[in-house]
Design an enzyme around this catalytic site. Structure first.
Site, PDB file in Angstrom:
ATOM      1  N   PHE A 184      -7.744  10.114   6.339  1.00 17.42           N
ATOM      2  CA  PHE A 184      -7.155   9.160   7.282  1.00 17.42           C
ATOM      3  C   PHE A 184      -5.664   9.084   7.021  1.00 17.42           C
ATOM      4  O   PHE A 184      -5.228   9.164   5.870  1.00 17.42           O
ATOM      5  CB  PHE A 184      -7.768   7.775   7.102  1.00 17.42           C
ATOM      6  CG  PHE A 184      -8.995   7.528   7.941  1.00 17.42           C
ATOM      7  CD1 PHE A 184      -8.970   6.615   8.984  1.00 17.42           C
ATOM      8  CD2 PHE A 184     -10.173   8.217   7.689  1.00 17.42           C
ATOM      9  CE1 PHE A 184     -10.091   6.383   9.763  1.00 17.42           C
ATOM     10  CE2 PHE A 184     -11.305   8.003   8.458  1.00 17.42           C
ATOM     11  CZ  PHE A 184     -11.267   7.075   9.500  1.00 17.42           C
TER      12      PHE A 184
ATOM     13  N   ASN B 130      -1.707  -2.179  -1.002  1.00 19.16           N
ATOM     14  CA  ASN B 130      -1.452  -1.777   0.377  1.00 19.16           C
ATOM     15  C   ASN B 130      -2.048  -2.803   1.326  1.00 19.16           C
ATOM     16  O   ASN B 130      -3.018  -3.491   0.986  1.00 19.16           O
ATOM     17  CB  ASN B 130      -2.074  -0.407   0.667  1.00 19.16           C
ATOM     18  CG  ASN B 130      -1.215   0.730   0.162  1.00 19.16           C
ATOM     19  OD1 ASN B 130      -0.107   0.515  -0.308  1.00 19.16           O
ATOM     20  ND2 ASN B 130      -1.732   1.944   0.250  1.00 19.16           N
TER      21      ASN B 130
ATOM     22  N   PRO C 284      -2.547   9.515  -8.653  1.00 21.57           N
ATOM     23  CA  PRO C 284      -3.203  10.775  -8.266  1.00 21.57           C
ATOM     24  C   PRO C 284      -3.589  10.735  -6.798  1.00 21.57           C
ATOM     25  O   PRO C 284      -3.889   9.677  -6.241  1.00 21.57           O
ATOM     26  CB  PRO C 284      -4.443  10.805  -9.176  1.00 21.57           C
ATOM     27  CG  PRO C 284      -4.699   9.369  -9.526  1.00 21.57           C
ATOM     28  CD  PRO C 284      -3.346   8.741  -9.621  1.00 21.57           C
ATOM     29  N   ASP C 285      -3.572  11.891  -6.150  1.00 19.65           N
ATOM     30  CA  ASP C 285      -3.996  12.018  -4.756  1.00 19.65           C
ATOM     31  C   ASP C 285      -5.494  12.325  -4.760  1.00 19.65           C
ATOM     32  O   ASP C 285      -5.912  13.456  -5.017  1.00 19.65           O
ATOM     33  CB  ASP C 285      -3.207  13.138  -4.076  1.00 19.65           C
ATOM     34  CG  ASP C 285      -3.446  13.197  -2.576  1.00 19.65           C
ATOM     35  OD1 ASP C 285      -4.593  12.968  -2.161  1.00 19.65           O
ATOM     36  OD2 ASP C 285      -2.492  13.479  -1.833  1.00 19.65           O
TER      37      ASP C 285
ATOM     38  N   LYS D  50       1.908 -12.380 -18.675  1.00 24.38           N
ATOM     39  CA  LYS D  50       2.643 -12.690 -17.464  1.00 24.38           C
ATOM     40  C   LYS D  50       4.143 -12.578 -17.707  1.00 24.38           C
ATOM     41  O   LYS D  50       4.660 -13.135 -18.674  1.00 24.38           O
ATOM     42  CB  LYS D  50       2.300 -14.114 -17.012  1.00 24.38           C
ATOM     43  CG  LYS D  50       3.067 -14.561 -15.768  1.00 24.38           C
ATOM     44  CD  LYS D  50       2.714 -15.999 -15.407  1.00 24.38           C
ATOM     45  CE  LYS D  50       3.543 -16.467 -14.219  1.00 24.38           C
ATOM     46  NZ  LYS D  50       3.235 -17.863 -13.857  1.00 24.38           N
TER      47      LYS D  50
ATOM     48  N   ASP E 118       0.250   4.676  -3.392  1.00 26.51           N
ATOM     49  CA  ASP E 118       0.874   5.939  -3.787  1.00 26.51           C
ATOM     50  C   ASP E 118       1.486   5.876  -5.187  1.00 26.51           C
ATOM     51  O   ASP E 118       1.642   6.914  -5.840  1.00 26.51           O
ATOM     52  CB  ASP E 118       1.964   6.327  -2.785  1.00 26.51           C
ATOM     53  CG  ASP E 118       1.379   6.713  -1.430  1.00 26.51           C
ATOM     54  OD1 ASP E 118       0.266   7.256  -1.402  1.00 26.51           O
ATOM     55  OD2 ASP E 118       2.044   6.455  -0.413  1.00 26.51           O
TER      56      ASP E 118
END
Length: 400
Positions: free
Chosen positions: A328, A215, A310-311, A294, A284
Site C-alpha cells: 500500500f 504515523n 527496516p522495510d 521521561k 520510516d
C-alpha cells in the site's frame, strides 16, 4: 485503465428470534442487515413475542413477521417449508438454551424449529443465556450435536448479564453478527485453503518512557482487508499496530507496537503464508537512543537522532521464495508516479495507492491498483467494499 465495480447479488436471510432479553438486540441486527442490502424475513417464537413486538421487525425489514406454525396465507400456506426454501441462510439470534435443546433433539414443535429441520440452506445460531445455563453440561452436549450436524455457532461473549451476573452467555453485538453473516455470504471462497497475512494500523516508536512518534493511521483499511480475506475463505493472520478498532474474527491476531516488533512477527509467520498484504503504516524512522526515563522539559532545544526502520515489505518480497506480496502507498502528491516507483523498487506484483489526505481515518476511499497490466481504479466506496474488490483482484493475479 480499467474501473472495477464487482457487483454483489442481493441476499435473503431468515432471522429467527427466540425468547430472551437479548431479543432487543435482534431489532438492531435486523436494521443493520437491511441497511447492508440483505432482504430479511423474520420468524419469532411465542416466547420471543413476550420480549419484543412483531410490529418492530415488520417496520424494520418491510416484510411480514411469522409467529405461528398453523398460520396460513396465500403466499406461505406451508410456512415451515416455503420460508426455508426462499432464503440463502437462517440465523437464529438470540438462540435460547431451550431452542438449542429442541433443535439438537430434532424437535419440530413450533414454526422456527420446524423450518430449521426442513431447511436446505446453512443455519447459524447465536446463543444467549445465563452463564450457568451456558456452562451446564446438557447445553454443551447440545451445542456439540449441532456443530457435528454442520450448524454454525456464533458466540456467545462474556460480560455482564441481565440477571446481574458476569460470565459467558451474552449474545454477540449486532455489528458482530452482521460481520459473521457477511463472511458466510461470501460464497466464492476464492481463497479457500490459502493462508493470508495482513499488517494493519500504525507503529509506535518510543522516544522515552512516555513519548513516541507514530504515523497517522486508524487501521480501518487493514482490518477491512483482513475481514474480506476471511470472507473469501482464507485463514487470516492479522498483525496489528496500536488501534482502537475491534478486530475481525481472524484465525490469529498478533498485536505489536514498533516496526521491529512487526518485522519479527512477520518473519516468524511468513513461511506458512501464501499471500502477504502489507497495509500497515510503518514508521520510516525510529529513535536511535531511547531514554528509559521521561525526558524533562527545559528551555533548551531538544535534538533527537532518528535512524531508518527496516522495510518490512521489501524484506519479505526479497526472500528467495516470497509469498505473493501486495503493498500500500499513501501519498500526498504525484500519487501514481510515486506509487509505481515504489512498486518497481520493491518488485511487487500489485500495489494499492491512495491519497493520504482523503483516506486516513475515513470510512470510505478511492483506490488505484497498479500491477503489470496497468492501472485499475476502484471508485469511491466504503473501505470494507474496497477490501472485497481488492481481494477479488488479488485472486485474479494470484491464480495466473
Amino acid at each position: 485503465m480499467t474501473t472495477c465495480t464487482f457487483p454483489i447479488a442481493k441476499k435473503r436471510l431468515l432471522l429467527g428470534i427466540t425468547g430472551g432479553v437479548a431479543a432487543y438486540k435482534a431489532a438492531e441486527l435486523a436494521r443493520l442487515l437491511t441497511q447492508d442490502g440483505i432482504e430479511v424475513h423474520t420468524v419469532m417464537t411465542q416466547a420471543a413475542c413476550q420480549f419484543v413486538g412483531s410490529a418492530t421487525f415488520q417496520a424494520l425489514t418491510g416484510n411480514p413477521v411469522y409467529t405461528d406454525l398453523w398460520e396460513t396465507n396465500a403466499t406461505h400456506n406451508m410456512a415451515h417449508i416455503s420460508l426455508s426454501r426462499n432464503v440463502d441462510m437462517i440465523l437464529v439470534a438470540p438462540a435460547s438454551a431451550d431452542f438449542i435443546a429442541r433443535l439438537a433433539g430434532g424437535m419440530a414443535n413450533d414454526l422456527l424449529t420446524t423450518l430449521c429441520l426442513a431447511r436446505d440452506c446453512p443455519l447459524m445460531v447465536a446463543p444467549a443465556m445465563n452463564r450457568q445455563m451456558w456452562e451446564n453440561p446438557a447445553t454443551q452436549r447440545n451445542l456439540s450435536v449441532l456443530q457435528h450436524d454442520g450448524v454454525k455457532i456464533i458466540g456467545p461473549a462474556s460480560g455482564e448479564q441481565a440477571c446481574g451476573e458476569i460470565g459467558m452467555g451474552r449474545m454477540l453485538e449486532a455489528c458482530e453478527l452482521l460481520q459473521a453473516v457477511s463472511a458466510a455470504f461470501q460464497t466464492d471462497n476464492l481463497l479457500q485453503g490459502k493462508n493470508v497475512l495482513v499488517t494493519a494500523g500504525p507503529t509506535f516508536e518510543a522516544i522515552d518512557a512516555v513519548r513516541g512518534i507514530t504515523n497517522n493511521s486508524s487501521g480501518k483499511m487493514g482490518y477491512a482487508v483482513a475481514q474480506a480475506a476471511m470472507e473469501a475463505g482464507a485463514k487470516v493472520t492479522l498483525v496489528s499496530g496500536p488501534t482502537c478498532l475491534t478486530p475481525p474474527a481472524v484465525e490469529k491476531l498478533i498485536r505489536v507496537v514498533s516496526a521491529h516488533d512487526m518485522l519479527h512477527v512477520v518473519q516468524a509467520e511468513i513461511a506458512q503464508i501464501d499471500i502477504f498484504i502489507s497495509v500497515a503504516a510503518v514508521a520510516d524512522y525510529r529513535v536511535e537512543k531511547v531514554s528509559q526515563q521521561k525526558l524533562k522539559k527545559s528551555e533548551s532545544k531538544l535534538s533527537i537522532a532518528l535512524i531508518p526502520n527496516p522495510d518490512i515489505l521489501k524484506t519479505i518480497s526479497s526472500l528467495p521464495k516470497p509469498p505473493f506480496c501486495v503493498g500500500f502507498a499513501a501519498e500526498t502528491e504525484n500519487l501514481e508516479r510515486n506509487a509505481e516507483m515504489k512498486r518497481r523498487k520493491k518488485n511487487l506484483p500489485l500495489l494499492v495507492a491512495n491519497l493520504a489526505q482523503t483516506a486516513i481515518g475515513s470510512n470510505d476511499c478511492e483506490l488505484i491498483l497498479l500491477d503489470d497490466g496497468g492501472k485499475h481504479v476502484l471508485s469511491k466506496a466504503p473501505k470494507i467494499e474496497q477490501a472485497r474488490r481488492l481481494i477479488k483482484h488479488i485472486c485474479s493475479l494470484y491464480q495466473q
